[in-house]
Motif scaffolding. Structure first.
Motif, PDB file in Angstrom:
ATOM      1  N   PRO A   1      13.569  -6.431  -8.899  1.00  0.00           N
ATOM      2  CA  PRO A   1      12.510  -7.090  -8.143  1.00  0.00           C
ATOM      3  C   PRO A   1      11.219  -6.277  -8.176  1.00  0.00           C
ATOM      4  CG  PRO A   1      14.120  -6.109  -6.663  1.00  0.00           C
ATOM      5  CD  PRO A   1      14.682  -6.008  -8.047  1.00  0.00           C
ATOM      6  N   PRO A   2      10.066  -6.911  -8.008  1.00  0.00           N
ATOM      7  CA  PRO A   2       8.779  -6.208  -8.104  1.00  0.00           C
ATOM      8  C   PRO A   2       8.670  -4.981  -7.210  1.00  0.00           C
ATOM      9  CG  PRO A   2       8.425  -8.573  -8.070  1.00  0.00           C
ATOM     10  CD  PRO A   2       9.885  -8.362  -7.808  1.00  0.00           C
ATOM     11  N   ALA A   3       9.301  -5.000  -6.053  1.00  0.00           N
ATOM     12  CA  ALA A   3       9.168  -3.901  -5.092  1.00  0.00           C
ATOM     13  C   ALA A   3       9.693  -2.569  -5.624  1.00  0.00           C
ATOM     14  CB  ALA A   3       9.883  -4.259  -3.790  1.00  0.00           C
ATOM     15  N   ILE A   4      10.598  -2.589  -6.596  1.00  0.00           N
ATOM     16  CA  ILE A   4      11.174  -1.332  -7.098  1.00  0.00           C
ATOM     17  C   ILE A   4      10.875  -1.100  -8.578  1.00  0.00           C
ATOM     18  CG2 ILE A   4      13.020  -1.342  -5.380  1.00  0.00           C
ATOM     19  CD1 ILE A   4      14.938  -2.234  -7.620  1.00  0.00           C
ATOM     20  N   ARG A   5       9.868  -1.788  -9.118  1.00  0.00           N
ATOM     21  CA  ARG A   5       9.564  -1.626 -10.534  1.00  0.00           C
ATOM     22  C   ARG A   5       8.627  -0.453 -10.830  1.00  0.00           C
ATOM     23  NH1 ARG A   5       8.069  -7.880 -12.079  1.00  0.00           N
ATOM     24  NH2 ARG A   5      10.116  -8.780 -11.647  1.00  0.00           N
ATOM     25  N   GLY A   6       7.828  -0.050  -9.873  1.00  0.00           N
ATOM     26  CA  GLY A   6       6.740   0.874 -10.137  1.00  0.00           C
ATOM     27  C   GLY A   6       7.117   2.326 -10.274  1.00  0.00           C
ATOM     28  N   PRO A   7       6.120   3.182 -10.585  1.00  0.00           N
ATOM     29  CA  PRO A   7       6.372   4.606 -10.825  1.00  0.00           C
ATOM     30  C   PRO A   7       6.836   5.378  -9.596  1.00  0.00           C
ATOM     31  CG  PRO A   7       4.020   4.116 -10.915  1.00  0.00           C
ATOM     32  CD  PRO A   7       4.727   2.808 -10.880  1.00  0.00           C
ATOM     33  N   ALA A   8       6.407   4.973  -8.410  1.00  0.00           N
ATOM     34  CA  ALA A   8       6.808   5.704  -7.201  1.00  0.00           C
ATOM     35  C   ALA A   8       8.321   5.629  -7.009  1.00  0.00           C
ATOM     36  CB  ALA A   8       6.082   5.151  -5.976  1.00  0.00           C
ATOM     37  N   HIS A   9       8.872   4.427  -7.112  1.00  0.00           N
ATOM     38  CA  HIS A   9      10.313   4.263  -6.955  1.00  0.00           C
ATOM     39  C   HIS A   9      11.069   5.004  -8.048  1.00  0.00           C
ATOM     40  CE1 HIS A   9      14.207   2.383  -6.157  1.00  0.00           C
ATOM     41  NE2 HIS A   9      14.288   2.164  -7.459  1.00  0.00           N
TER      42      HIS A   9
ATOM     43  N   ALA B   1       1.500  -3.864 -17.547  1.00  0.00           N
ATOM     44  CA  ALA B   1       2.106  -4.585 -18.668  1.00  0.00           C
ATOM     45  C   ALA B   1       3.606  -4.741 -18.461  1.00  0.00           C
ATOM     46  CB  ALA B   1       1.825  -3.852 -19.978  1.00  0.00           C
ATOM     47  N   LEU B   2       4.246  -3.712 -17.916  1.00  0.00           N
ATOM     48  CA  LEU B   2       5.676  -3.793 -17.635  1.00  0.00           C
ATOM     49  C   LEU B   2       5.952  -4.855 -16.583  1.00  0.00           C
ATOM     50  CD1 LEU B   2       8.603  -2.809 -17.816  1.00  0.00           C
ATOM     51  CD2 LEU B   2       8.015  -1.011 -16.164  1.00  0.00           C
ATOM     52  N   ASP B   3       5.166  -4.858 -15.521  1.00  0.00           N
ATOM     53  CA  ASP B   3       5.365  -5.833 -14.448  1.00  0.00           C
ATOM     54  C   ASP B   3       5.181  -7.261 -14.962  1.00  0.00           C
ATOM     55  OD1 ASP B   3       5.713  -6.378 -11.515  1.00  0.00           O
ATOM     56  OD2 ASP B   3       3.732  -7.264 -11.785  1.00  0.00           O
TER      57      ASP B   3
END
Length: 322
Positions: A292-300, A269-271
């Protein structure tokens, strides 16, 4: 018999969890902002909540729980129910730097929060009260050199990003001034407008609109170049303080024990929300870049929180813990 009953209860709980995740969200979601209304984190949260509500198919309601530089609201999330219905919209203050400032902090952002994703990495602006008569950063610094502790910085509270910023600025410049904590950026900015404090260093979303409207004077902005939304405001490097380059990351997180399936639903939903034209346009108007999408997720975000805790522990090592 007792052990059997306990085992059956545990099995039932495990069976219910995936079902709950499949139907999530079945009711409105609370986006908890650990600061008073009116600050950047609050402004960004309200933009994002509107779009995430569409992506989740439920209303996302913003609730402000200010106090203790953002720790009060953040702790409430860490001690709440791990059901995904309370989502923290925090920033680098209570989600990282506060570890270096408080003796009694009862949560560790590295282990007590499950990261959802990065929302924004926002430039900082130093603004002066119109009543101060200061028109540029050079004049502001000269006043601090001359008057020292008589010059005041309003902040959102001890440990908040707008509190960290002047501490870092004064540390880098070797100057002294008085830092005045409030219960959120909103009250601090109100006193800036009234001339009760001389300056505030906060994120672009709150200060640039006031500069554009002539209510405050923006003296400098962090970043490598001037912002198109405020071409008249120089960078700190142009204004004579190239060493100050602080930006503020804002992010979503939930209770550490939240179901991975629910976290994944929130990540998606955030993405979706950050990819929308609505959020892009609103953030652009506030001079806030969309990550940017590459750094939006929980791992980053998880890696960022760990690195930032270490960074601020080093920067604030000489500040007495409260």
């Amino acid at each position: 018999m007792k052990k059997l009953l306990l085992g059956l209860a545990a099995a039932a709980t495990l069976a219910i969890a995936p079902a709950a995740a499949q139907t999530y969200p079945a009711r409105p979601v609370t986006m908890l902002v650990p600061f008073a209304p009116g600050g950047t984190t609050d402004v960004l949260a309200r933009v994002l909540a509107e779009e995430m509500g569409k992506a989740l198919g439920q209303n996302v309601i913003v609730e402000n729980v200010g106090g203790a530089g953002g720790r009060t609201g953040t702790e409430r999330v860490t001690r709440g129910e791990p059901d995904g219905y309370t989502v923290l919209f925090g920033n680098m203050g209570p989600m990282a730097a506060s570890r270096a400032l408080f003796k009694d902090q009862r949560y560790d952002p590295r282990t007590d929060l499950a990261p959802v994703g990065l929302v924004a990495d926002v430039p900082m602006v130093i603004a002066a009260s119109k009543k101060s008569g200061v028109a540029d950063l050079k004049a502001f610094v000269a006043r601090v050199k001359e008057q020292g502790d008589k010059v005041t910085f309003g902040t959102a509270g001890f440990g908040a990003t707008s509190d960290l910023a002047p501490r870092l600025l004064l540390h880098l410049s070797g100057l002294k001034a008085t830092i005045v904590p409030y219960k959120g950026a909103g009250p601090a900015i109100q006193d800036l407008l009234g001339g009760f404090v001389d300056g505030v260093i906060d994120q672009t979303a709150t200060l640039l609109p006031l500069h554009a409207g002539g209510s405050v004077t923006a003296l400098a902005v962090t970043g490598d170049s001037r912002l198109p939304q405020a071409p008249d405001v120089p960078t700190f490097a142009e204004a004579g303080l190239p060493e100050f380059g602080m930006k503020v990351w804002n992010a979503l997180a939930v209770h550490k024990d939240t179901s991975p399936a629910i976290v994944a639903r929130l990540v998606a939903a955030l993405d979706t929300s950050l990819s929308s034209d609505f959020v892009a346009k609103r953030f652009e108007g506030l001079a806030v870049p969309v990550p940017p999408p590459a750094i939006r997720g929980p791992a980053h975000l998880g890696q960022l929180v760990k690195a930032e805790v270490e960074r601020w522990e080093a920067v604030l090592k000489d500040v007495p813990k409260q």
